[in-house]
Design a protein around this motif. Structure first.
Motif, PDB file in Angstrom:
ATOM      1  N   LYS A 147      49.636  53.828 -34.387  1.00 51.80           N
ATOM      2  CA  LYS A 147      51.067  53.697 -34.729  1.00 51.80           C
ATOM      3  C   LYS A 147      51.809  52.767 -33.764  1.00 51.80           C
ATOM      4  O   LYS A 147      52.939  52.366 -34.039  1.00 51.80           O
ATOM      5  CB  LYS A 147      51.736  55.067 -34.756  1.00 51.80           C
ATOM      6  N   TYR A 148      51.185  52.439 -32.615  1.00 48.60           N
ATOM      7  CA  TYR A 148      51.831  51.549 -31.653  1.00 48.60           C
ATOM      8  C   TYR A 148      51.531  50.084 -31.917  1.00 48.60           C
ATOM      9  O   TYR A 148      51.879  49.222 -31.111  1.00 48.60           O
ATOM     10  CB  TYR A 148      51.419  51.915 -30.228  1.00 48.60           C
ATOM     11  N   GLY A 149      50.860  49.784 -33.046  1.00 45.05           N
ATOM     12  CA  GLY A 149      50.631  48.391 -33.406  1.00 45.05           C
ATOM     13  C   GLY A 149      49.170  47.986 -33.311  1.00 45.05           C
ATOM     14  O   GLY A 149      48.268  48.840 -33.420  1.00 45.05           O
ATOM     15  N   PRO A 150      48.883  46.699 -33.110  1.00 47.76           N
ATOM     16  CA  PRO A 150      47.504  46.202 -33.081  1.00 47.76           C
ATOM     17  C   PRO A 150      46.673  46.862 -31.972  1.00 47.76           C
ATOM     18  O   PRO A 150      47.213  47.415 -31.026  1.00 47.76           O
ATOM     19  CB  PRO A 150      47.673  44.697 -32.818  1.00 47.76           C
ATOM     20  N   ASP A 151      45.371  46.751 -32.137  1.00 50.04           N
ATOM     21  CA  ASP A 151      44.444  47.354 -31.172  1.00 50.04           C
ATOM     22  C   ASP A 151      44.356  46.468 -29.933  1.00 50.04           C
ATOM     23  O   ASP A 151      43.473  45.617 -29.817  1.00 50.04           O
ATOM     24  CB  ASP A 151      43.069  47.519 -31.829  1.00 50.04           C
ATOM     25  N   ARG A 152      45.285  46.657 -29.000  1.00 52.86           N
ATOM     26  CA  ARG A 152      45.281  45.887 -27.762  1.00 52.86           C
ATOM     27  C   ARG A 152      44.156  46.315 -26.822  1.00 52.86           C
ATOM     28  O   ARG A 152      43.703  45.534 -25.987  1.00 52.86           O
ATOM     29  CB  ARG A 152      46.627  46.057 -27.050  1.00 52.86           C
ATOM     30  N   PHE A 153      43.712  47.549 -26.964  1.00 49.72           N
ATOM     31  CA  PHE A 153      42.693  48.051 -26.037  1.00 49.72           C
ATOM     32  C   PHE A 153      41.375  47.282 -26.197  1.00 49.72           C
ATOM     33  O   PHE A 153      40.694  47.011 -25.207  1.00 49.72           O
ATOM     34  CB  PHE A 153      42.446  49.541 -26.259  1.00 49.72           C
ATOM     35  N   SER A 154      40.995  46.958 -27.430  1.00 47.65           N
ATOM     36  CA  SER A 154      39.725  46.262 -27.649  1.00 47.65           C
ATOM     37  C   SER A 154      39.708  44.925 -26.922  1.00 47.65           C
ATOM     38  O   SER A 154      38.706  44.547 -26.314  1.00 47.65           O
ATOM     39  CB  SER A 154      39.491  46.049 -29.152  1.00 47.65           C
ATOM     40  N   GLU A 155      40.831  44.206 -26.958  1.00 50.16           N
ATOM     41  CA  GLU A 155      40.911  42.945 -26.228  1.00 50.16           C
ATOM     42  C   GLU A 155      40.788  43.198 -24.728  1.00 50.16           C
ATOM     43  O   GLU A 155      40.116  42.451 -24.018  1.00 50.16           O
ATOM     44  CB  GLU A 155      42.243  42.259 -26.537  1.00 50.16           C
ATOM     45  N   TRP A 156      41.450  44.242 -24.256  1.00 48.49           N
ATOM     46  CA  TRP A 156      41.409  44.583 -22.824  1.00 48.49           C
ATOM     47  C   TRP A 156      40.005  44.991 -22.407  1.00 48.49           C
ATOM     48  O   TRP A 156      39.490  44.536 -21.390  1.00 48.49           O
ATOM     49  CB  TRP A 156      42.409  45.709 -22.560  1.00 48.49           C
ATOM     50  N   PHE A 157      39.366  45.846 -23.190  1.00 43.71           N
ATOM     51  CA  PHE A 157      38.048  46.384 -22.831  1.00 43.71           C
ATOM     52  C   PHE A 157      36.965  45.313 -22.935  1.00 43.71           C
ATOM     53  O   PHE A 157      36.030  45.287 -22.126  1.00 43.71           O
ATOM     54  CB  PHE A 157      37.708  47.563 -23.748  1.00 43.71           C
ATOM     55  N   LEU A 158      37.085  44.423 -23.903  1.00 40.87           N
ATOM     56  CA  LEU A 158      36.091  43.359 -24.093  1.00 40.87           C
ATOM     57  C   LEU A 158      36.422  42.115 -23.272  1.00 40.87           C
ATOM     58  O   LEU A 158      35.727  41.094 -23.389  1.00 40.87           O
ATOM     59  CB  LEU A 158      35.996  42.991 -25.577  1.00 40.87           C
ATOM     60  N   LEU A 159      37.473  42.202 -22.455  1.00 44.42           N
ATOM     61  CA  LEU A 159      37.885  41.121 -21.553  1.00 44.42           C
ATOM     62  C   LEU A 159      38.218  39.843 -22.301  1.00 44.42           C
ATOM     63  O   LEU A 159      37.956  38.730 -21.819  1.00 44.42           O
ATOM     64  CB  LEU A 159      36.799  40.855 -20.502  1.00 44.42           C
ATOM     65  N   GLN A 160      38.799  39.978 -23.496  1.00 44.34           N
ATOM     66  CA  GLN A 160      39.205  38.815 -24.279  1.00 44.34           C
ATOM     67  C   GLN A 160      40.634  38.433 -23.892  1.00 44.34           C
ATOM     68  O   GLN A 160      41.602  38.736 -24.599  1.00 44.34           O
ATOM     69  CB  GLN A 160      39.109  39.137 -25.771  1.00 44.34           C
ATOM     70  N   MET A 161      40.752  37.771 -22.734  1.00 44.34           N
ATOM     71  CA  MET A 161      42.070  37.431 -22.195  1.00 44.34           C
ATOM     72  C   MET A 161      41.928  36.252 -21.237  1.00 44.34           C
ATOM     73  O   MET A 161      40.823  35.962 -20.757  1.00 44.34           O
ATOM     74  CB  MET A 161      42.644  38.647 -21.460  1.00 44.34           C
ATOM     75  N   PRO A 162      43.035  35.599 -20.943  1.00 44.18           N
ATOM     76  CA  PRO A 162      42.994  34.488 -19.974  1.00 44.18           C
ATOM     77  C   PRO A 162      42.558  34.979 -18.588  1.00 44.18           C
ATOM     78  O   PRO A 162      42.675  36.171 -18.270  1.00 44.18           O
ATOM     79  CB  PRO A 162      44.443  33.989 -19.956  1.00 44.18           C
ATOM     80  N   THR A 163      42.083  34.048 -17.773  1.00 47.00           N
ATOM     81  CA  THR A 163      41.576  34.405 -16.440  1.00 47.00           C
ATOM     82  C   THR A 163      42.640  35.067 -15.589  1.00 47.00           C
ATOM     83  O   THR A 163      42.372  36.069 -14.899  1.00 47.00           O
ATOM     84  CB  THR A 163      41.061  33.139 -15.719  1.00 47.00           C
ATOM     85  N   THR A 164      43.862  34.545 -15.644  1.00 44.98           N
ATOM     86  CA  THR A 164      44.946  35.135 -14.839  1.00 44.98           C
ATOM     87  C   THR A 164      45.204  36.576 -15.249  1.00 44.98           C
ATOM     88  O   THR A 164      45.350  37.462 -14.405  1.00 44.98           O
ATOM     89  CB  THR A 164      46.241  34.308 -15.004  1.00 44.98           C
ATOM     90  N   THR A 165      45.260  36.800 -16.556  1.00 40.57           N
ATOM     91  CA  THR A 165      45.476  38.158 -17.058  1.00 40.57           C
ATOM     92  C   THR A 165      44.320  39.068 -16.659  1.00 40.57           C
ATOM     93  O   THR A 165      44.523  40.235 -16.298  1.00 40.57           O
ATOM     94  CB  THR A 165      45.622  38.149 -18.588  1.00 40.57           C
ATOM     95  N   LEU A 166      43.095  38.526 -16.710  1.00 40.49           N
ATOM     96  CA  LEU A 166      41.916  39.306 -16.335  1.00 40.49           C
ATOM     97  C   LEU A 166      41.991  39.748 -14.874  1.00 40.49           C
ATOM     98  O   LEU A 166      41.692  40.909 -14.543  1.00 40.49           O
ATOM     99  CB  LEU A 166      40.654  38.481 -16.569  1.00 40.49           C
ATOM    100  N   LEU A 167      42.388  38.835 -14.000  1.00 42.03           N
ATOM    101  CA  LEU A 167      42.516  39.179 -12.583  1.00 42.03           C
ATOM    102  C   LEU A 167      43.579  40.255 -12.368  1.00 42.03           C
ATOM    103  O   LEU A 167      43.399  41.170 -11.557  1.00 42.03           O
ATOM    104  CB  LEU A 167      42.849  37.925 -11.774  1.00 42.03           C
TER     105      LEU A 167
END
Length: 207
Positions: A146-166
């Motif tokens: 209910k809070y919108g798209p699955d942001r956790f999958s991107e976070w858990f699979l490290l699908q993010m820019p290097t700065t965000t990853l750090l």
């Protein structure tokens, strides 16, 4: 009649009469921190077991995406196994120290030794749990549909820019340190104060 000898005997008796009540008083005084430690530990065992049940119930109360839900269950299962391990250690400690009414200096020493070993197991479990719990909590909040798209999958699979990853890695480690610090301070407030009180009583008994 040897008055000097009589006086010496009377002095010895007076010293014995003085030391015995002091020792009895210290032994009686030690019952309070021991009883408080045991009562607190029983309450914590119940609280931890209730917490495990509540955490495992959560995914059945809200609708979550599949990956966050699976990660949540896996990490909570591992965390719960470690928690049950040190809860079993606490239970063993309570059984071992059940003879609170039969206290001597030796039993108090053994009590202090056992509670310190139990606390070390407790802290070890918290160190491991503090590295796993942030993942479970993140999955719990980021994986709700209910809070919108699955942001956790991107976070858990490290699908993010290097700065965000750090930033994510830094935040993850910081949250683990914070959980550990708070738990250790909490344990010291619950048990450490009473352990130090028992050690002070032992010092008084030795004097």
């Amino acid at each position: 009649m040897d008055f000097d000898k009589i006086k010496e005997l009377m002095d010895d008796e007076n010293r014995d009469d003085f030391q015995l009540p002091t020792s009895l008083e210290n032994l009686k005084e030690s019952q309070m921190p021991i009883a408080k430690i045991r009562k607190t530990m029983k309450g914590e065992i119940v609280m931890q077991l209730v917490g495990i049940v509540v955490f495992f119930t959560f995914p059945f109360l809200v609708k979550m995406y599949e990956l966050p839900r699976a990660v949540y269950f896996i990490f909570m299962f591992i965390t719960s196994l470690m928690t049950l391990g040190y809860l079993a250690k606490m239970g063993w400690f309570l059984r071992r120290t059940s003879n609170v009414g039969q206290q001597t200096k030796e039993t108090i020493l053994n009590f202090i030794h056992d509670i310190k070993l139990t606390m070390e197991v407790y802290k070890t479990g918290i160190i491991a749990g503090s590295l796993l719990l942030p993942v479970s909590v993140t999955a719990m909040f980021m994986g709700i549909e209910k809070y919108g798209p699955d942001r956790f999958s991107e976070w858990f699979l490290l699908q993010m820019p290097t700065t965000t990853l750090l930033l994510v890695i830094f935040g993850y480690l910081l949250s683990g340190v914070f959980i550990y610090y708070i738990t250790v301070k909490w344990a010291d407030q619950l048990y450490g104060v009473h352990i130090r009180k028992l050690e002070e009583i032992l010092v008084q008994m030795e004097e």
